[in-house]
Design a protein around this motif. Structure first.
Motif, mmCIF file in Angstrom:
data_model
loop_
_atom_site.group_PDB
_atom_site.id
_atom_site.type_symbol
_atom_site.label_atom_id
_atom_site.label_comp_id
_atom_site.label_asym_id
_atom_site.label_seq_id
_atom_site.Cartn_x
_atom_site.Cartn_y
_atom_site.Cartn_z
ATOM 1 N N LEU A 25 -7.943 -4.393 0.530
ATOM 2 C CA LEU A 25 -6.802 -5.438 0.781
ATOM 3 C C LEU A 25 -5.739 -4.738 1.907
ATOM 4 C CD1 LEU A 25 -5.820 -8.392 0.559
ATOM 5 C CD2 LEU A 25 -5.053 -7.658 -1.659
ATOM 6 N N LEU A 26 -5.321 -3.598 1.442
ATOM 7 C CA LEU A 26 -4.348 -2.718 2.127
ATOM 8 C C LEU A 26 -4.900 -2.711 3.815
ATOM 9 C CD1 LEU A 26 -3.052 -0.094 -0.080
ATOM 10 C CD2 LEU A 26 -1.831 -2.104 0.540
ATOM 11 N N LEU A 27 -6.200 -2.315 3.770
ATOM 12 C CA LEU A 27 -6.767 -2.242 5.072
ATOM 13 C C LEU A 27 -7.027 -3.652 5.795
ATOM 14 C CD1 LEU A 27 -9.511 0.346 4.090
ATOM 15 C CD2 LEU A 27 -7.507 0.880 5.680
ATOM 16 N N ASN A 34 -3.745 -4.275 7.667
ATOM 17 C CA ASN A 34 -3.617 -3.329 8.810
ATOM 18 C C ASN A 34 -2.528 -2.292 8.148
ATOM 19 O OD1 ASN A 34 -5.154 -4.490 10.841
ATOM 20 N ND2 ASN A 34 -3.715 -5.863 11.236
ATOM 21 N N ILE A 35 -2.684 -2.113 6.832
ATOM 22 C CA ILE A 35 -1.784 -0.950 6.262
ATOM 23 C C ILE A 35 -2.742 0.495 5.983
ATOM 24 C CG2 ILE A 35 -0.547 -0.240 3.922
ATOM 25 C CD1 ILE A 35 0.000 -3.521 3.811
ATOM 26 N N ASN A 36 -2.127 1.330 6.390
ATOM 27 C CA ASN A 36 -2.978 2.764 6.520
ATOM 28 C C ASN A 36 -2.799 3.131 4.879
ATOM 29 O OD1 ASN A 36 -4.001 5.219 6.325
ATOM 30 N ND2 ASN A 36 -3.059 5.827 8.370
ATOM 31 N N PRO A 37 -3.807 3.369 4.164
ATOM 32 C CA PRO A 37 -3.630 3.868 2.833
ATOM 33 C C PRO A 37 -2.942 5.012 2.673
ATOM 34 C CG PRO A 37 -5.923 2.807 2.878
ATOM 35 C CD PRO A 37 -5.258 2.706 4.409
ATOM 36 N N LYS A 38 -2.952 5.919 3.570
ATOM 37 C CA LYS A 38 -2.530 7.184 3.490
ATOM 38 C C LYS A 38 -0.885 7.241 3.712
ATOM 39 C CE LYS A 38 -6.602 9.851 5.279
ATOM 40 N NZ LYS A 38 -6.894 10.718 6.284
ATOM 41 N N GLN A 39 -0.402 6.081 4.312
ATOM 42 C CA GLN A 39 1.037 5.666 4.396
ATOM 43 C C GLN A 39 1.518 4.650 3.528
ATOM 44 O OE1 GLN A 39 1.210 4.567 8.525
ATOM 45 N NE2 GLN A 39 0.772 6.585 9.433
ATOM 46 N N ALA A 40 0.613 4.395 2.485
ATOM 47 C CA ALA A 40 0.956 3.245 1.674
ATOM 48 C C ALA A 40 1.640 3.655 0.189
ATOM 49 C CB ALA A 40 -0.350 2.195 1.186
ATOM 50 N N LYS A 41 2.456 2.841 -0.166
ATOM 51 C CA LYS A 41 3.193 3.130 -1.407
ATOM 52 C C LYS A 41 2.979 2.067 -2.473
ATOM 53 C CE LYS A 41 7.818 3.106 -1.841
ATOM 54 N NZ LYS A 41 9.127 3.598 -1.834
ATOM 55 N N LYS A 87 11.668 1.079 -4.438
ATOM 56 C CA LYS A 87 11.623 -0.272 -3.613
ATOM 57 C C LYS A 87 10.729 -0.051 -2.512
ATOM 58 C CE LYS A 87 15.253 -2.888 -5.200
ATOM 59 N NZ LYS A 87 15.162 -4.232 -5.671
ATOM 60 N N SER A 88 10.299 -0.877 -1.710
ATOM 61 C CA SER A 88 9.553 -1.108 -0.414
ATOM 62 C C SER A 88 8.090 -0.444 -0.883
ATOM 63 C CB SER A 88 10.223 0.055 0.607
ATOM 64 O OG SER A 88 11.548 -0.659 0.882
ATOM 65 N N TYR A 89 7.496 -1.193 -1.817
ATOM 66 C CA TYR A 89 6.039 -1.130 -2.168
ATOM 67 C C TYR A 89 5.185 -1.997 -1.199
ATOM 68 C CZ TYR A 89 7.956 1.561 -6.164
ATOM 69 O OH TYR A 89 8.484 2.741 -6.918
ATOM 70 N N ASP A 90 4.229 -1.204 -1.022
ATOM 71 C CA ASP A 90 3.044 -2.042 -0.332
ATOM 72 C C ASP A 90 2.441 -2.997 -1.117
ATOM 73 O OD1 ASP A 90 3.223 -0.933 2.881
ATOM 74 O OD2 ASP A 90 3.236 0.746 1.447
ATOM 75 N N ALA A 91 2.314 -2.587 -2.358
ATOM 76 C CA ALA A 91 1.525 -3.342 -3.404
ATOM 77 C C ALA A 91 2.173 -2.987 -4.893
ATOM 78 C CB ALA A 91 0.009 -3.365 -3.273
ATOM 79 N N VAL A 92 1.976 -4.129 -5.830
ATOM 80 C CA VAL A 92 2.436 -3.600 -7.051
ATOM 81 C C VAL A 92 1.124 -3.909 -8.099
ATOM 82 C CG1 VAL A 92 4.112 -4.243 -8.925
ATOM 83 C CG2 VAL A 92 4.724 -4.122 -6.503
ATOM 84 N N ILE A 93 0.966 -3.061 -8.791
ATOM 85 C CA ILE A 93 -0.190 -3.531 -9.872
ATOM 86 C C ILE A 93 0.680 -3.650 -11.408
ATOM 87 C CG2 ILE A 93 -2.121 -2.418 -11.144
ATOM 88 C CD1 ILE A 93 -2.655 -0.857 -8.680
ATOM 89 N N VAL A 94 0.641 -4.725 -11.926
ATOM 90 C CA VAL A 94 0.904 -4.789 -13.346
ATOM 91 C C VAL A 94 -0.162 -4.550 -14.130
ATOM 92 C CG1 VAL A 94 1.902 -6.457 -15.193
ATOM 93 C CG2 VAL A 94 2.724 -6.503 -12.591
ATOM 94 N N PRO A 105 10.237 -4.776 2.765
ATOM 95 C CA PRO A 105 10.840 -5.796 3.718
ATOM 96 C C PRO A 105 9.898 -6.308 4.869
ATOM 97 C CG PRO A 105 12.543 -4.059 2.989
ATOM 98 C CD PRO A 105 11.210 -3.674 2.514
ATOM 99 N N GLY A 106 9.893 -7.712 4.678
ATOM 100 C CA GLY A 106 9.082 -8.462 5.856
ATOM 101 C C GLY A 106 7.464 -8.290 5.588
ATOM 102 N N GLN A 107 7.187 -7.744 4.619
ATOM 103 C CA GLN A 107 5.799 -7.905 4.044
ATOM 104 C C GLN A 107 5.609 -8.777 3.034
ATOM 105 O OE1 GLN A 107 3.775 -3.895 4.610
ATOM 106 N NE2 GLN A 107 3.206 -4.093 2.341
ATOM 107 N N ASP A 108 4.278 -9.460 3.160
ATOM 108 C CA ASP A 108 3.970 -10.463 2.158
ATOM 109 C C ASP A 108 3.536 -9.888 0.796
ATOM 110 O OD1 ASP A 108 4.287 -12.859 3.615
ATOM 111 O OD2 ASP A 108 2.335 -12.438 4.510
#
Length: 441
Positions: free
Chosen positions: A314-316, A319-326, A386-393, A414-417
C-alpha cells in the motif's frame, strides 16, 4: 487412597492442620492461591524472589488483581522451596511454552516437579494445572517426583490434573466462576482433588475418568479455537484478493443461528498459539502426522508476514518509499487490557516491517518497556510521535477504542491521506474521507 479416607483428608485441610501449596504464582497460580486462601492455609511459592516481594506487599506483579485481593488471606508467599515441606497438597501452575523449533519446552514443568519432589512426603498429592499433551503428567512429571522424593507413585504419593481455564483481563469469568475439570490417579485421589476445588469454585466440577482425558480435554480447547480462527484468517486472505470486506461477509453469515462467530486476527499469547504444538508433538510420537491442526498453525503463524506485506504494498502504491517510511504500531501485548507480552505476535509484525526497512515506532499503555526490550530487543516509545506514513492499531486496548479518526489523522504526515491498519476492526470504514484507507482483516 489407602491410608486416609478422602473425607478425613479434606477435614485436615479445612482445619488447617495440613497446608496446600501453589507452585508458580503467575496469571494462573496467584488468583488460585488467593482463592484457596479464603478457606485453607496456603503456601504460595515462586522462583522469582522479586515477584514474591511484591506479593508479600500485597501487589500482583502481573497487574491483574487489585491490592484488595490480598487482604485477609491465610497465605504465605515464599521463594524458599523448603517451605513446601509444610504442605501435603501441591498444585503446579507453571508455564508450558514452546522452544524455537516449536516443540514443547517442559523445562519449567520438570523444574517445578523437581522442586516439589524434594518436598514430598508419604500421602502427598501433586496436582498439575499446566497445559500439556495427554500422558505428560504420568509419563514425564511423575518419574521426576519419584526420583527426587525416593517415594513410589500410587503407594506413597498420588497425582491429579485440573487444567487452568483462566482468561487474562476478564473480570467476569474469574477462577471461581469457571467450571473446573478434575481428575486423579485413583478414585480416592479424584475425590480429594474434587473436594478441594469444589469448595472454592462455585461454577461446579466435571470429574474426568482419567488424568489423560483431562489433559486431552484442555489441549483441544485451545486447538479448536486456533483452527476456527485460522479458517477466518484464510477467508480474510481470499476475500482481500476478491476485493470483498471480510467483516461485512462475517456480519451477513452471522445472521444464521448456528454460524460460529470467530474473528480474524493475530493469534498469540501463551495458550491458543502454543497448545496445538503440544498435541502435534504427541501425535507424531505415536506415529501420526496431523494435517488439519498443522495447517491451522501455518495459516495463523503466517498472518504477521501477510499484514506487513499488505502495508508495504500500500505504501508503494502511494509512492511512499518503505525505506523512508515511518509507521506507528499501537499495542504490544497479546490481548487487550493486559500487560502480558508473552508470545505476542505484534512483535512478529514489527520485525516483518523492519525487514522492509520501515522505521517502526511501538507504543502500548500496558506493556513494560524493560520487559519488551529484554524479551524482544525492541525499544518502545513513551508516547506516539507525529508525521507517520501509516498507523497500525494492533490491540483493542480500551484507550484505543475511545479514539476517533481525527486522532489518527493528527498522527499522520501533514498533507498525506490517512492509512490506518485496523487489525481489530474497531473503526467504521464509512467515516473515512476520500483518499483515506482503513484496512482491516
Amino acid at each position: 487412597m489407602t491410608q486416609i479416607s478422602p473425607i478425613d483428608r479434606l477435614a485436615a485441610y479445612t482445619s488447617h492442620s495440613e497446608a496446600i501449596s501453589v507452585i508458580g504464582l503467575g496469571y494462573v497460580g496467584l488468583p488460585l492461591a488467593l482463592l484457596l486462601a479464603n478457606k485453607y492455609r496456603v503456601i504460595g511459592f515462586d522462583i522469582s524472589s522479586e515477584r514474591v516481594k511484591l506479593m508479600q506487599q500485597g501487589s500482583d506483579p502481573s497487574k491483574e488483581l487489585a491490592n484488595e485481593a490480598f487482604c485477609s488471606k491465610n497465605i504465605e508467599f515464599t521463594a524458599d522451596p523448603s517451605r513446601l515441606r509444610d504442605a501435603s497438597f501441591h498444585i503446579v501452575a507453571v508455564p508450558t511454552p514452546i522452544n524455537a523449533s516449536r516443540e514443547p519446552n517442559l523445562k519449567p514443568l520438570l523444574g517445578a516437579s523437581e522442586t516439589v519432589g524434594k518436598a514430598l512426603k508419604k500421602g502427598d498429592i501433586v496436582v498439575y494445572e499446566s497445559t500439556v499433551y495427554p500422558g505428560c503428567t504420568e509419563e514425564d512429571c511423575v518419574p521426576v517426583l519419584e526420583r527426587e522424593s525416593g517415594l513410589t507413585f500410587g503407594e506413597d504419593f498420588f497425582a491429579g490434573y485440573s487444567p487452568e481455564r483462566i482468561n487474562p483481563g476478564d473480570k467476569v469469568h474469574t477462577v471461581d466462576k469457571i467450571l473446573k475439570i478434575v481428575a486423579g490417579s485413583d478414585p480416592d485421589t479424584t475425590e480429594v482433588v474434587a473436594g478441594i476445588y469444589g469448595s472454592v469454585v462455585t461454577a461446579g466440577l466435571h470429574r474426568a475418568p482419567s488424568i489423560k482425558v483431562a489433559e486431552a480435554a484442555k489441549v483441544i480447547e485451545n486447538a479448536q479455537r486456533d483452527l476456527n480462527i485460522s479458517f477466518v484468517n484464510e477467508l480474510s486472505i481470499i476475500f482481500k484478493k476478491l476485493g470483498i470486506d471480510t467483516q461485512e461477509v462475517l456480519t451477513a453469515a452471522g445472521t444464521k443461528w448456528n454460524f460460529l462467530k470467530f474473528q480474524p486476527g493475530l493469534v498469540g499469547g501463551h495458550c491458543i498459539s502454543v497448545d496445538p504444538y503440544y498435541l502435534l508433538h504427541k501425535a507424531k510420537q505415536v506415529g501420526y502426522e496431523p494435517e488439519v491442526i498443522a495447517s491451522g498453525r501455518r495459516v495463523n503463524d503466517g498472518m504477521p508476514a501477510f499484514i506487513a506485506k499488505e502495508l508495504t504494498q500500500l505504501l508503494l502504491q502511494r509512492n511512499i518509499n518503505p525505506k523512508q517510511a515511518k509507521v506507528l504500531v499501537m499495542g504490544a501485548t497479546f490481548k487487550e487490557n493486559v500487560a502480558d507480552i508473552r508470545n505476542s505476535k505484534i512483535f512478529d509484525v514489527v520485525n516483518e516491517l523492519m525487514n522492509y526497512f520501515i522505521n517502526v515506532h511501538l507504543v502500548d499503555p500496558y506493556a513494560n518497556p524493560n520487559e519488551v526490550a529484554r524479551e524482544y530487543r525492541i525499544s518502545m516509545q513513551d508516547e506516539p510521535g507525529k508525521s507517520y506514513d501509516a498507523v497500525i492499531v494492533a490491540v483493542a486496548h480500551r484507550e484505543y477504542c475511545d479514539r476517533d479518526l481525527d486522532y489518527f489523522r493528527d498522527l499522520s504526515k501533514p498533507g498525506q491521506d490517512l492509512i490506518l491498519f485496523d487489525l481489530k476492526a474497531l473503526f467504521d470504514r464509512n467515516d473515512a474521507r476520500k483518499g483515506e484507507v482503513i484496512w482491516r482483516l
